[in-house]
Enzyme design. Structure first.
Site, PDB file in Angstrom:
ATOM      1  N   MET A 115      -1.381  33.363 -22.603  1.00  0.00           N
ATOM      2  CA  MET A 115      -0.297  33.114 -23.544  1.00  0.00           C
ATOM      3  C   MET A 115      -0.715  32.103 -24.612  1.00  0.00           C
ATOM      4  O   MET A 115      -0.313  32.205 -25.782  1.00  0.00           O
ATOM      5  CB  MET A 115       0.959  32.643 -22.806  1.00  0.00           C
ATOM      6  CG  MET A 115       2.217  32.653 -23.667  1.00  0.00           C
ATOM      7  SD  MET A 115       2.611  34.292 -24.335  1.00  0.00           S
ATOM      8  CE  MET A 115       3.451  35.041 -22.946  1.00  0.00           C
ATOM      9  N   LYS A 170      10.169   3.069   6.236  1.00  0.00           N
ATOM     10  CA  LYS A 170       9.530   3.332   7.517  1.00  0.00           C
ATOM     11  C   LYS A 170      10.205   2.606   8.679  1.00  0.00           C
ATOM     12  O   LYS A 170      10.307   3.150   9.787  1.00  0.00           O
ATOM     13  CB  LYS A 170       8.047   2.949   7.457  1.00  0.00           C
ATOM     14  CG  LYS A 170       7.281   3.319   8.731  1.00  0.00           C
ATOM     15  CD  LYS A 170       5.791   3.074   8.590  1.00  0.00           C
ATOM     16  CE  LYS A 170       5.056   3.509   9.858  1.00  0.00           C
ATOM     17  NZ  LYS A 170       3.582   3.327   9.747  1.00  0.00           N
ATOM     18  N   PHE A 193       0.834  -1.197   0.000  1.00  0.00           N
ATOM     19  CA  PHE A 193       0.000   0.000   0.000  1.00  0.00           C
ATOM     20  C   PHE A 193       0.871   1.249   0.000  1.00  0.00           C
ATOM     21  O   PHE A 193       1.781   1.390   0.806  1.00  0.00           O
ATOM     22  CB  PHE A 193      -0.907  -0.007   1.231  1.00  0.00           C
ATOM     23  CG  PHE A 193      -1.758   1.214   1.363  1.00  0.00           C
ATOM     24  CD1 PHE A 193      -2.770   1.485   0.453  1.00  0.00           C
ATOM     25  CD2 PHE A 193      -1.552   2.116   2.404  1.00  0.00           C
ATOM     26  CE1 PHE A 193      -3.554   2.618   0.572  1.00  0.00           C
ATOM     27  CE2 PHE A 193      -2.332   3.254   2.535  1.00  0.00           C
ATOM     28  CZ  PHE A 193      -3.341   3.508   1.610  1.00  0.00           C
ATOM     29  N   GLN A 194       0.597   2.148  -0.930  1.00  0.00           N
ATOM     30  CA  GLN A 194       1.315   3.412  -1.115  1.00  0.00           C
ATOM     31  C   GLN A 194       2.810   3.218  -1.342  1.00  0.00           C
ATOM     32  O   GLN A 194       3.625   4.075  -0.984  1.00  0.00           O
ATOM     33  CB  GLN A 194       1.058   4.358   0.065  1.00  0.00           C
ATOM     34  CG  GLN A 194      -0.379   4.885   0.091  1.00  0.00           C
ATOM     35  CD  GLN A 194      -0.597   6.024   1.046  1.00  0.00           C
ATOM     36  OE1 GLN A 194       0.111   6.182   2.032  1.00  0.00           O
ATOM     37  NE2 GLN A 194      -1.593   6.857   0.767  1.00  0.00           N
TER      38      GLN A 194
END
Length: 573
Positions: free
Chosen positions: A479, A162, A112-113
């Site tokens: 622009m 982590k 996850f992530q």
């Protein structure tokens, strides 16, 4: 004493004298955020989007010369930061971006992530690190700051799994006072023989030009550039990124060059016989059609990055080194010799430049019944005496700011030059405010750009951040519309910004001050009122002429001598 990885991180940041980090929490960095809560040396600014974090750190860095620091979580937190990394990388801005990563045992499992931010960021950072052990964390942080701030500066990513920040895992550590990297030794001083050749060539010039870019600002060498230019009496032009490295109010400054530069600077570049390029990279927005760029010039190029030398344009005298060191050495060589530029051809050259200046290529209609964007910037410059920090987004408003705000000092003009990142201006202004709590600051933006990071108004509210936002609102992606008018027979494909919000109500909902200004006679009063409100963020929604274009303009495939000028400029008083 023993420390966890998260505690080591903050001890290292404190040792690097980091004052602020801009960030957003998430699962992979929660150990770090817990350690953040338990220390006081480093202040954290909670942004509303990770792109805002990188741009705020970028604005902080550009306005101070110090590295900006960010902290984001893994996965989307890291990928949201990529635009800011690329923005800083293109403009050589020192950032240290700390990203969380899933625990080491889970890397490669599609956890996850999880994402490979090392691989993703590799093309748009100066360097990146995946920390492999707790014992190497402090050394890695030292290396990151060293790489980010030396040589040609740039962003560095530190990806921290982590498990290396787990508060239960603790080790003794000592932050290195110095770092030695065998494979990374950027040049500082130029070769003395090349410096003498450069001075000789400069003194032989009949039609000289000094072309200075953002590298002069990054190298903290504005004073040396100014001293050399005044000693020689030569005309000076700046790139978009170099504005402020030479005083705009000085008579030797002939304006910005390039796609939207002055007629006189571009014509002088085209006709010059010797060109001194300092801290500039000859990018396409400066050179126009490369085959016709500076066709008569013998070129001296000073740059700290050897890969920039002759990358885009041939160079006769290449000098690799820190701009400050090299310019100091050139001044020393010049003081040793009795030679000075030949005054007669130099006087004739200045006469030619003054005839080009008479074209008045930035002239616009000051008697219009509609608000002209040039007038807004020009009036703001007058009211702030050219002393403000000005951030911008990207588009017509950026060019009007560059053309009409007269920067006499470096690090006052904060814009995304190389990547051209919409959404940069607002969060960058936040970063400038944290660095300069008492300064006058404005973000010059447009109704398209400002919406890309407008959520950072919430960050401004939380931290009491006050500055002025000058929204040059023409209802178009200006622009894009201009190019479509000139190049695509006015087929305005998706350039009209429909369904705009009521900016005043939106800004007020965030707790700030909003104003709508739709008459030229109200511009000065609104600016004065906003400048006076030092403790409130003021959003000034200027309803400008929807058809105003930026002139001059070098169109694609054209050279410096083929500028498109405002066809009505001679009508304006």
């Amino acid at each position: 004493m023993e420390f966890s990885g998260a505690e080591i991180l903050f001890k290292c940041l404190e040792a690097e004298e980091v004052e602020y980090i801009f960030g957003y929490p998430g699962g992979a960095v929660l150990h770090i955020y817990d350690a953040l809560y338990q220390q006081e040396a480093v202040k954290h600014i909670l942004v509303r989007h990770e792109q805002g974090a990188t741009h705020a750190a970028d604005g902080y860095s550009r306005s101070t010369g110090k590295p900006g620091v960010c902290l984001v979580t893994s996965g989307p937190g890291a990928t949201n930061a990529v635009t800011g990394l690329a923005t800083a990388y293109t403009d050589s801005i020192p950032l240290v971006v700390i990203t969380g990563q899933v625990p080491q045992a889970m890397i490669g499992t599609d956890a996850f992530q999880e994402c490979d931010i090392i691989g993703i960021s590799r093309p748009c950072v100066k360097h990146n690190f995946l920390v492999d052990s707790l014992e190497n964390l402090a050394t890695t942080i030292k290396k990151a700051f060293h790489i980010a701030t030396t040589g040609r500066p740039g962003p560095v990513v530190i990806d921290i799994p982590k498990n290396l920040t787990d508060p239960k895992v603790r080790i003794p550590f000592e932050y290195p006072a110095e770092i030695e990297m065998r494979s990374y030794k950027p040049a500082t001083a130029g070769i003395s023989g090349d410096i003498r050749r450069a001075v000789d060539l400069l003194l032989s010039a009949k039609k000289p030009m000094i072309y200075a870019g953002g590298g002069v600002i990054l190298g903290e060498s504005s004073s040396q550039l100014t001293a050399l230019s005044r000693e020689l009496g030569y005309p000076v032009t700046n790139t978009l990124m170099g504005l402020g490295c030479y005083p705009a109010s000085d008579d030797q400054f002939i304006g910005m060059l390039g796609m939207h530069g002055t007629y006189e600077s571009n014509m002088a570049m085209h006709e010059c016989d010797v060109l001194l390029a300092v801290g500039a990279r000859f990018d396409d927005r400066v050179t126009g059609q490369i085959d016709t760029f500076c066709p008569y010039a013998r070129v001296i190029h000073i740059d700290v990055d050897p890969s920039n030398i002759a990358k885009n344009f041939p160079v006769e005298v290449p000098i690799v080194g820190d701009t400050g060191h090299v310019l100091d050495d050139m001044l020393a060589v010049l003081s040793e010799t009795n030679r000075r530029p030949d005054p007669e051809p130099l006087s004739q050259w200045w006469d030619q430049i003054k005839s080009w200046q008479a074209v008045n290529s930035y002239n616009y209609d000051r008697n219009s019944d509609l608000i002209k964007p040039q007038y807004v910037v020009e009036k703001y410059c007058e009211l702030t005496e050219g002393q403000a920090f000005v951030t911008s987004d990207v588009g017509q408003h950026q060019m009007f700011a560059a053309q009409f705000y007269r920067f006499d000092q470096p690090r006052r003009w904060i814009n995304s030059g190389g990547l051209g990142t919409m959404g940069f201006g607002l969060p960058a202004a936040m970063g400038v405010r944290f660095a300069h709590p008492d300064a006058e600051i404005a973000c010059v933006t447009g109704e398209g750009s400002v919406q890309m990071c407008i959520q950072e108004l919430s960050t401004c509210k939380q931290y009491g951040v006050a500055f002025n936002i000058l929204n040059l609102n023409n209802g178009y992606l200006g622009m894009v519309r201009q190019w479509q008018e000139f190049t695509y027979e006015s087929r305005y494909s998706s350039s009209y910004v429909d369904a705009l919000p009521d900016f005043v109500k939106l800004v007020e909902s965030y707790g700030h001050v909003g104003m709508v200004i739709d008459k030229p006679g109200d511009v000065e009063g609104a600016l004065r009122e906003a400048i006076a409100q030092k403790d409130r963020l003021c959003f000034l929604d200027f309803r400008i002429d929807t058809e105003e274009n930026v002139y001059p303009m070098i169109e694609q495939g054209k050279g410096h001598h083929q500028m498109r000028l405002n066809p009505r400029r001679s009508e304006f008083s």
